[in-house]
Scaffold this motif. Structure first.
Motif, PDB file in Angstrom:
ATOM      1  N   LEU A 170      28.524  -5.136  36.196  1.00  0.00           N
ATOM      2  CA  LEU A 170      29.529  -5.727  35.307  1.00  0.00           C
ATOM      3  C   LEU A 170      29.043  -7.050  34.752  1.00  0.00           C
ATOM      4  CD1 LEU A 170      32.745  -4.748  37.080  1.00  0.00           C
ATOM      5  CD2 LEU A 170      32.746  -5.267  34.673  1.00  0.00           C
TER       6      LEU A 170
ATOM      7  N   ARG B 259      28.390  -8.032  30.767  1.00  0.00           N
ATOM      8  CA  ARG B 259      29.196  -9.067  30.135  1.00  0.00           C
ATOM      9  C   ARG B 259      28.572  -9.552  28.827  1.00  0.00           C
ATOM     10  NH1 ARG B 259      30.205 -14.341  33.626  1.00  0.00           N
ATOM     11  NH2 ARG B 259      31.002 -15.648  31.964  1.00  0.00           N
TER      12      ARG B 259
ATOM     13  N   ILE C 188      29.410  -7.242  25.874  1.00  0.00           N
ATOM     14  CA  ILE C 188      30.778  -6.758  25.910  1.00  0.00           C
ATOM     15  C   ILE C 188      31.301  -6.399  24.519  1.00  0.00           C
ATOM     16  CG2 ILE C 188      31.807  -9.071  25.836  1.00  0.00           C
ATOM     17  CD1 ILE C 188      33.067  -6.146  27.893  1.00  0.00           C
TER      18      ILE C 188
ATOM     19  N   SER D 272      30.518  -2.221  31.116  1.00  0.00           N
ATOM     20  CA  SER D 272      31.406  -2.916  32.041  1.00  0.00           C
ATOM     21  C   SER D 272      32.481  -1.985  32.591  1.00  0.00           C
ATOM     22  CB  SER D 272      32.113  -4.084  31.354  1.00  0.00           C
ATOM     23  OG  SER D 272      31.186  -4.917  30.745  1.00  0.00           O
TER      24      SER D 272
END
Lengths: 346, 286
Positions: free
Chosen positions: B244, B248, B251, B258
């Motif tokens: 994750l 990021r 994103i 994610s």
């Protein structure tokens, strides 16, 4: 906050609990002085306990950070990589008192803390007290809004799912379990993907305006609402089957009156006593949320300080959080007594 | 009050409302998921034959499609393979952290519950102090001292869950200690140790199993949080929090990087909660 939730969750009206009659007798008790005499020793004991806990928190952090390998003077001068001269190191040691015996440093630290002096940041070249205070407001705002929203969501879910039959109860409890399991960092990312990148309605960065607060507050509130909702629904169900609800109904009160005035008051008790815990978990969540939404606050300050090993700032934030947490615990205790007259008898 | 105590309290309250012994939909789903997670942890090749670290720059940033069910990351690595192979990190970290927390909790809880009032009082005050470091604060303090990394993050999570375990175990011990069979053993002249080992501990172990199940879920979430913050496992390890954290950066363009690792964290946490409560209910009604 000492008793486990199971106990707090079910102050179910057993035969030995005081009924409405005793409660109104309590309300009639005249002497204000009597109340003071009853409340004061309890308050004094509580405050003494709080001071003791704070002292211990300060002690634990003081001795814990001494376990950090290396010369603290080196840390002040930019960490292990810096080429500080022995003279500079000695000067810093003398300035911060690192050359004193541990016990002297400990009492000096306690003395400074007692006067509100949190020392000076290694990395930011500013005093920790003003730094931490300037960050406190943003985090408190976030935590208070999230706590309020979580309460609203939990209340709504609990009242809806206890009214709507079996299916509603199932859906409600499943929603709550999933909500309670959502990690803040994933929820925040998902909300950003949907509302900022997909729909473009809310900013992904919380700059200080109201729109920027929506996603951070939602991120903190939803998992908390999952926990609070489960507790409230269960105690609402218990309350709705209690004799006092029956007697309220027998007096001819409307269903709405019964639910909102009598049952909810009862049902909110365990959730109130959980709010101290909730506050702690919000602060811990703020570390993540403030980092993701680039929002200034205690959590982000703490994370930065942890990454940079900026010990005074870490201690400062820990102390402030401990003070806030202990105050919150005292407040929830008082609020429980306000809502539940039975507690005032003890 | 700790997260764990809240969890345990919730399990206890759901126990009272649910008398049914039939396997519910949620329990069946949780069982299947638990099996899936265990298989992914032990033999990930069975579920995801691909190499979780295989780089294929030509197929970078592919959204979920037939060839890559969960899409690919910035180096063209298959997210599904990475998520499945990452299960072992998360489960092992969660299990070790829980073992540390539970071990310390048993130690402190037993001391408080068995050694009389003075020890009980002292341990209780100590726990109260630890509770003033709410949530991840204790873990962060530990990381400041010993530096970031998987090992310290795991120990940190274990340490910060210990006070919660300790308080529940102490309460459990005190309940068991006041039962008739313990009194009988005392009357029969058994020593304190015999009573503790023969009578009290076996009766507190079953609830510990429930606690541990609930605790693993929480420990996994916390460890993933630390990795996400860059204080635990680091990319390119396929630990879910680290995945994750890596996602990021992308994103805005690659949500799947994610979404899926996080989804697995949520599923694991929900599974732990549902299973923990189910075991709890079954034991009480057995």
């Amino acid at each position: 906050m000492a008793e486990p939730v199971a106990a707090a969750g079910h102050p179910g009206p057993g035969p030995d609990l005081p009924d409405q009659g005793t409660v109104s007798a309590l309300a009639r008790r005249p002497a204000a002085l009597g109340i003071f005499a009853r409340v004061f020793p309890r308050l004094a004991a509580r405050l003494a306990g709080a001071v003791f806990v704070l002292w211990m928190v300060a002690t634990i952090t003081f001795f814990a950070v001494r376990l950090i390998p290396g010369d603290p003077a080196q840390a002040v001068l930019g960490g292990p990589g810096s080429q500080a001269s022995p003279e500079a190191l000695a000067a810093v040691s003398a300035q911060y008192g690192f050359d004193q015996p541990v016990i002297v440093q400990y009492f000096a630290q306690l003395g400074r803390l007692a006067t509100g002096d949190l020392g000076r940041s290694y990395a930011l070249n500013m005093d920790v007290g003003p730094l931490v205070l300037s960050q406190l407001g943003g985090t408190l705002l976030l935590a208070v809004l999230a706590l309020a929203l979580a309460w609203l969501l939990a209340l709504a879910l609990a009242t809806w799912s206890t009214r709507g039959g079996k299916v509603a109860a199932r859906v409600g409890s499943s929603l709550e379990i999933v909500a309670a399991a959502l990690p803040h960092f994933w929820l925040a990312t998902s909300l950003i993907v949907v509302f900022s990148i997909g729909l473009g309605v809310l900013p992904p960065i919380s700059t200080g305006d109201v729109a920027g607060l929506v996603l951070p507050v939602l991120t903190l509130a939803v998992p908390l609402a999952g926990f609070l909702g489960q507790i409230m629904r269960e105690s609402l169900l218990v309350a709705l089957e209690s004799p006092f609800v029956l007697s309220a109904r027998a007096r001819g009160e409307s269903e709405r009156g019964v639910r909102w005035v009598h049952a909810l008051r009862h049902a909110s008790l365990p959730a109130i006593s959980l709010s101290g815990w909730a506050f702690g978990s919000l602060i811990s969540g703020a570390v993540v949320v403030e980092t993701i939404f680039a929002r200034p606050g205690l959590g982000r300050t703490l994370l930065n300080a942890v990454t940079l090993r900026d010990v005074p700032v870490v201690i400062g934030v820990v102390m402030i959080v401990a003070v806030a947490y202990i105050s919150m615990t005292l407040l929830t205790d008082a609020a429980s007594r306000l809502v539940d007259p039975r507690l005032r008898l003890t | 009050m700790s997260d764990l105590e809240v969890q345990a309290g919730l399990a206890a309250q759901s126990r009272q409302s649910g008398p049914s012994r039939r396997l519910g939909v949620a329990e069946t789903a949780a069982g299947v998921l638990a099996l899936f997670l265990l298989v992914s942890a032990v033999v990930p090749q069975l579920l995801a034959p691909g190499d979780p670290l295989a780089i294929d720059p030509l197929s970078a940033f592919q959204p979920p499609n037939l060839a890559h069910g969960f899409g690919t990351d910035e180096s063209g690595r298959d997210i599904y393979s990475r998520v499945v192979h990452g299960t072992q990190y998360s489960l092992v970290i969660g299990a070790v952290a829980t073992a540390i927390g539970l071990g310390l909790g048993i130690l402190l809880g037993t001391l408080a519950g068995m050694l009389g009032r003075v020890v009980d009082f002292t341990v209780n005050r100590f726990l109260e102090v630890l509770f003033a470091f709410p949530g991840l604060l204790l873990a962060l303090l530990f990381i400041v001292i010993f530096g970031p990394g998987v090992v310290t993050a795991t120990i940190a999570v274990g340490l910060s869950t210990a006070p919660g375990y300790a308080r529940i175990i102490r309460a459990q011990l005190i309940t068991v200690r006041s039962q008739a069979f313990v009194e009988a053993a005392t009357v029969l002249g058994r020593t304190r140790w015999q009573i503790l080992l023969r009578h009290i501990l076996p009766n507190t172990l079953a609830p510990l199993f429930v606690l541990a199940t609930l605790g693993v879920g929480q420990a996994i979430v916390w460890a993933a949080t630390l990795s996400y913050l860059g204080l635990g496992a680091e990319p390119p390890t396929s630990e879910w929090g680290a995945m994750l954290s890596a996602g990021r950066t992308y994103i805005t363009s690659a949500w799947w990087m994610s979404f899926f690792p996080g989804l697995f964290i949520v599923l694991t946490a929900v599974t732990a909660t549902v299973l923990g409560r189910s075991i709890d209910r079954r034991m009480r009604h057995a």
